[in-house]
Write a protein that holds these residues in place. Structure first.
Motif, mmCIF file in Angstrom:
data_model
loop_
_atom_site.group_PDB
_atom_site.id
_atom_site.type_symbol
_atom_site.label_atom_id
_atom_site.label_comp_id
_atom_site.label_asym_id
_atom_site.label_seq_id
_atom_site.Cartn_x
_atom_site.Cartn_y
_atom_site.Cartn_z
ATOM 1 N N PHE A 117 12.812 -1.593 -27.015
ATOM 2 C CA PHE A 117 12.472 -2.409 -25.651
ATOM 3 C C PHE A 117 10.947 -2.779 -25.338
ATOM 4 C CE2 PHE A 117 12.660 -2.924 -20.904
ATOM 5 C CZ PHE A 117 13.387 -3.794 -20.867
ATOM 6 N N SER A 156 21.337 -8.286 -17.522
ATOM 7 C CA SER A 156 21.863 -8.173 -18.938
ATOM 8 C C SER A 156 20.668 -7.757 -19.840
ATOM 9 C CB SER A 156 22.394 -9.500 -19.146
ATOM 10 O OG SER A 156 21.970 -10.170 -20.743
ATOM 11 N N PHE A 157 19.434 -8.101 -19.610
ATOM 12 C CA PHE A 157 18.433 -7.691 -20.379
ATOM 13 C C PHE A 157 18.137 -6.277 -20.399
ATOM 14 C CE2 PHE A 157 13.744 -7.521 -21.314
ATOM 15 C CZ PHE A 157 13.593 -8.240 -22.426
ATOM 16 N N ARG A 183 20.180 -3.768 -22.172
ATOM 17 C CA ARG A 183 20.130 -3.707 -23.751
ATOM 18 C C ARG A 183 19.794 -2.099 -24.279
ATOM 19 N NH1 ARG A 183 16.793 -8.772 -25.358
ATOM 20 N NH2 ARG A 183 18.471 -10.447 -25.709
ATOM 21 N N SER A 238 22.811 0.098 -23.994
ATOM 22 C CA SER A 238 23.929 0.041 -24.824
ATOM 23 C C SER A 238 23.311 0.174 -26.198
ATOM 24 C CB SER A 238 24.386 -1.501 -24.794
ATOM 25 O OG SER A 238 23.475 -2.385 -25.296
ATOM 26 N N HIS A 239 22.203 -0.229 -26.529
ATOM 27 C CA HIS A 239 21.616 0.295 -27.682
ATOM 28 C C HIS A 239 21.383 1.917 -28.089
ATOM 29 C CE1 HIS A 239 18.054 -1.247 -30.425
ATOM 30 N NE2 HIS A 239 18.903 -0.868 -31.144
ATOM 31 N N LEU A 248 20.337 -4.725 -34.606
ATOM 32 C CA LEU A 248 19.939 -5.158 -32.853
ATOM 33 C C LEU A 248 18.732 -5.070 -32.727
ATOM 34 C CD1 LEU A 248 22.924 -3.486 -31.078
ATOM 35 C CD2 LEU A 248 22.436 -5.984 -31.390
ATOM 36 N N TYR A 254 16.752 -8.585 -31.009
ATOM 37 C CA TYR A 254 16.105 -8.270 -29.948
ATOM 38 C C TYR A 254 14.506 -8.959 -30.075
ATOM 39 C CZ TYR A 254 19.784 -5.520 -27.808
ATOM 40 O OH TYR A 254 20.885 -5.225 -27.518
ATOM 41 N N ARG A 283 30.231 -2.577 -30.725
ATOM 42 C CA ARG A 283 28.876 -3.345 -29.869
ATOM 43 C C ARG A 283 29.324 -4.069 -28.781
ATOM 44 N NH1 ARG A 283 25.774 -7.893 -32.655
ATOM 45 N NH2 ARG A 283 24.505 -8.422 -30.766
ATOM 46 N N GLU A 337 28.419 -2.977 -24.715
ATOM 47 C CA GLU A 337 27.442 -3.965 -24.150
ATOM 48 C C GLU A 337 28.237 -4.338 -22.570
ATOM 49 O OE1 GLU A 337 26.922 -7.233 -26.605
ATOM 50 O OE2 GLU A 337 25.177 -6.362 -27.428
ATOM 51 N N THR A 363 27.253 -11.161 -21.399
ATOM 52 C CA THR A 363 26.644 -10.794 -22.497
ATOM 53 C C THR A 363 27.616 -10.857 -23.951
ATOM 54 O OG1 THR A 363 25.544 -9.205 -21.167
ATOM 55 C CG2 THR A 363 25.157 -8.962 -23.401
ATOM 56 N N THR A 411 27.525 -12.652 -27.205
ATOM 57 C CA THR A 411 27.247 -11.896 -28.599
ATOM 58 C C THR A 411 28.596 -12.410 -29.433
ATOM 59 O OG1 THR A 411 26.598 -10.022 -27.314
ATOM 60 C CG2 THR A 411 27.393 -9.354 -29.553
#
Lengths: 252, 104
Positions: free
Chosen positions: A128, A166-167, A170, A173-174, A238, A242, B43, B47, B87, B91
């Motif tokens: 990130f 949403s950013f 990341r 969720s990553h 991912l 990114y 995924r 998300e 999102t 995706t």
């Protein structure tokens, strides 16, 4: 009572304190060192023999190199190859951590470092920060356009918070994806194992039934090998996606 | 170096064939594009959940700092849900575009 979660326990091996912080050398740290060491040994060994017909080790090293190379090019274009060492390191570390965690506990119990969210989140946070750094260095303040899609001004008031959330989601969720997969898989293996022991000790007809969870373990173990690779792959791709955003902003 | 000549020619020939093979391969699916259904499912799911969690978390933290509880928590939680759906749609669309043939 042995619980299925006992395998994730962190044990302090060498207690260390720095400025009031507990920085003890734990089994997690030990296994991270082992993973890094194994990756280094495999790759140097593989790179040592540069024969035209590759040996097994050379083939392993070359295939993984080529695999990640193709992945970086397909996700970020030729330009993204400057990040190849970064992505390759991440991929190999995660992949070998997952694989080493799957070793059968014969002499000692292997510890899966990627089954702890601290580890995966540290990796994801690093990605990130790298994205932020690359984005701001390449585009300056234009990087903030990432949060402003091409819509009328009125809609922006609504959309900018959405884009920011949403950013920000990341790295979560990553990291959660990798950690949850490893945690769930290892717990499942352990639970199936306790079924075998429990049914076997029940006696009579039930003892014969203990063969069924045994087959279950075989199936789950096979699935775990797939997931070990898949999650390392998803983590790396991912990272590429990114980084691609940071390099080229949004193009859609 | 006359001995080198046949080798040099073979190398050039190999280069030619490699180039041809590479040219063909760009049309074919690259490794990034056929990961399994399981990977796709995980995924999308993570998300969706992460965006809601982050929205709620940021809202809660801001509430604690600004003392506006529970206004921002509710607002940002809802924003997080929208962000999660957006999102996931984005995706999914990206995956659709990356499909080898572009058509189902």
């Amino acid at each position: 009572m042995i619980t299925p979660l006992e395998q994730f326990e962190i044990i302090t091996l060498i207690p260390l304190y720095l400025a009031g912080f507990d920085i003890s050398f734990t089994n997690a740290a030990l296994w991270m060192c082992i993973v890094a060491g194994v990756v280094a040994i495999v790759l140097t060994w593989g790179a040592a023999s540069q024969s035209l017909v590759p040996t097994r080790m050379q083939s392993l090293a070359e295939l993984s190199y080529g695999f990640v190379h193709d992945m970086v090019v397909s996700a970020t274009g030729e330009e993204g190859l400057q990040f190849f060492p970064f992505v390759f390191t991440l991929f190999m570390f995660v992949f070998f951590a997952n694989l080493i965690g799957l070793m059968p506990p014969i002499f000692f119990h292997p510890f899966t470092v990627t089954s702890h969210i601290v580890v995966t989140f540290a990796l994801a946070a690093f990605v990130f920060l790298a994205v932020l750094f690359v984005g701001f260095r390449r585009h300056g303040l234009h990087f903030l356009k990432l949060f402003a899609p091409n819509v009328p001004i009125v809609m922006l008031i609504l959309l900018i918070p959405i884009e920011i959330i949403s950013f920000l989601s990341r790295p979560i969720s990553h990291s959660v994806r990798l950690f949850a997969n490893m945690l769930a898989g290892h717990t499942m293996l352990n639970v199936f194992g306790s079924f075998v022991v429990g049914l076997g000790a029940a006696g009579g007809l039930l003892s014969g039934l203990s063969i069924l969870p045994m087959f279950g373990i075989v199936a789950v173990a096979a699935l775990e090998f797939l997931i070990a690779f898949l999650q390392a792959y998803v983590f790396a791709i991912l990272t590429c996606i990114y980084l691609n955003d940071a390099l080229h902003l949004h193009k859609h | 170096m006359s001995e080198d000549d046949p080798d040099g020619r073979r190398l050039a020939d190999l280069e030619e064939r490699l180039k041809k093979a590479r040219g063909q391969r760009t049309e074919q699916p690259r490794p990034g594009e056929h990961y399994s259904q399981l990977g796709i499912a995980f995924r999308l799911l993570s998300e969706l959940i992460a965006a809601v969690l982050v929205g709620g978390g940021v809202g809660w933290a801001l509430d604690q700092v600004l003392g506006t509880s529970p206004l921002l928590l509710i607002l940002l939680f809802l924003t997080g849900m929208v962000a999660g759906v957006i999102t996931v749609v984005r995706t999914a669309r990206q995956m659709e575009n990356n499909r080898p043939s572009g058509k189902p």
